[in-house]
Design a protein around this motif. Structure first.
Motif, PDB file in Angstrom:
ATOM      1  N   LYS A  24     -15.691   3.009  18.230  1.00 38.04           N
ATOM      2  CA  LYS A  24     -15.687   2.540  16.841  1.00 38.04           C
ATOM      3  C   LYS A  24     -17.052   2.706  16.195  1.00 38.04           C
ATOM      4  O   LYS A  24     -17.148   3.078  15.033  1.00 38.04           O
ATOM      5  N   ALA A  25     -18.097   2.426  16.938  1.00 35.81           N
ATOM      6  CA  ALA A  25     -19.453   2.560  16.405  1.00 35.81           C
ATOM      7  C   ALA A  25     -19.765   4.005  16.048  1.00 35.81           C
ATOM      8  O   ALA A  25     -20.319   4.290  14.975  1.00 35.81           O
ATOM      9  N   ILE A  26     -19.387   4.920  16.927  1.00 35.07           N
ATOM     10  CA  ILE A  26     -19.655   6.336  16.675  1.00 35.07           C
ATOM     11  C   ILE A  26     -18.857   6.821  15.478  1.00 35.07           C
ATOM     12  O   ILE A  26     -19.395   7.478  14.579  1.00 35.07           O
ATOM     13  N   VAL A  27     -17.576   6.497  15.437  1.00 37.87           N
ATOM     14  CA  VAL A  27     -16.733   6.910  14.312  1.00 37.87           C
ATOM     15  C   VAL A  27     -17.253   6.301  13.012  1.00 37.87           C
ATOM     16  O   VAL A  27     -17.317   6.980  11.978  1.00 37.87           O
ATOM     17  N   SER A  28     -17.664   5.068  13.058  1.00 36.29           N
ATOM     18  CA  SER A  28     -18.203   4.407  11.870  1.00 36.29           C
ATOM     19  C   SER A  28     -19.461   5.113  11.369  1.00 36.29           C
ATOM     20  O   SER A  28     -19.651   5.275  10.160  1.00 36.29           O
ATOM     21  N   ASN A  29     -20.295   5.573  12.283  1.00 39.89           N
ATOM     22  CA  ASN A  29     -21.540   6.255  11.903  1.00 39.89           C
ATOM     23  C   ASN A  29     -21.309   7.605  11.233  1.00 39.89           C
ATOM     24  O   ASN A  29     -22.166   8.074  10.495  1.00 39.89           O
ATOM     25  N   ILE A  30     -20.179   8.228  11.495  1.00 41.89           N
ATOM     26  CA  ILE A  30     -19.924   9.561  10.925  1.00 41.89           C
ATOM     27  C   ILE A  30     -18.771   9.566   9.926  1.00 41.89           C
ATOM     28  O   ILE A  30     -18.404  10.620   9.411  1.00 41.89           O
ATOM     29  N   ALA A  31     -18.234   8.408   9.631  1.00 40.56           N
ATOM     30  CA  ALA A  31     -17.015   8.304   8.815  1.00 40.56           C
ATOM     31  C   ALA A  31     -17.131   8.975   7.454  1.00 40.56           C
ATOM     32  O   ALA A  31     -16.157   9.521   6.944  1.00 40.56           O
TER      33      ALA A  31
END
Length: 74
Positions: A7-14
């Motif tokens: 979730k953190a990674i996806v949030s950073n590149i969303a």
């Protein structure tokens, strides 16, 4: 501590566009830092989930060739 890395990674590149996503991938690979491997894994997972069977087979063939090249058995 409960940390959801995906979730953190996806949030950073969303909000990244295609150019930014490509830069993220290229930078991670060129830097060669192992701390970037989980992020690349999440990106690969996202690509895999959006791919049809032919694309998946193409990726597997490319991976197989990359492994052979990296191990010097090509």
């Amino acid at each position: 501590m409960d940390l959801n890395l995906r979730k953190a990674i996806v949030s950073n590149i969303a909000t990244n566009d295609q150019e930014q996503l490509e830069a993220t991938i290229v930078d991670a690979i060129e830097d060669g830092e192992e701390k970037m491997l989980p992020g690349l894994g999440v990106l690969f997972e996202l690509i895999w989930e959006q791919s049809d069977e032919q694309d998946k087979q193409d990726m597997i063939k490319a991976l197989e060739q990359g492994v052979k090249d990296a191990s010097g058995k090509a």
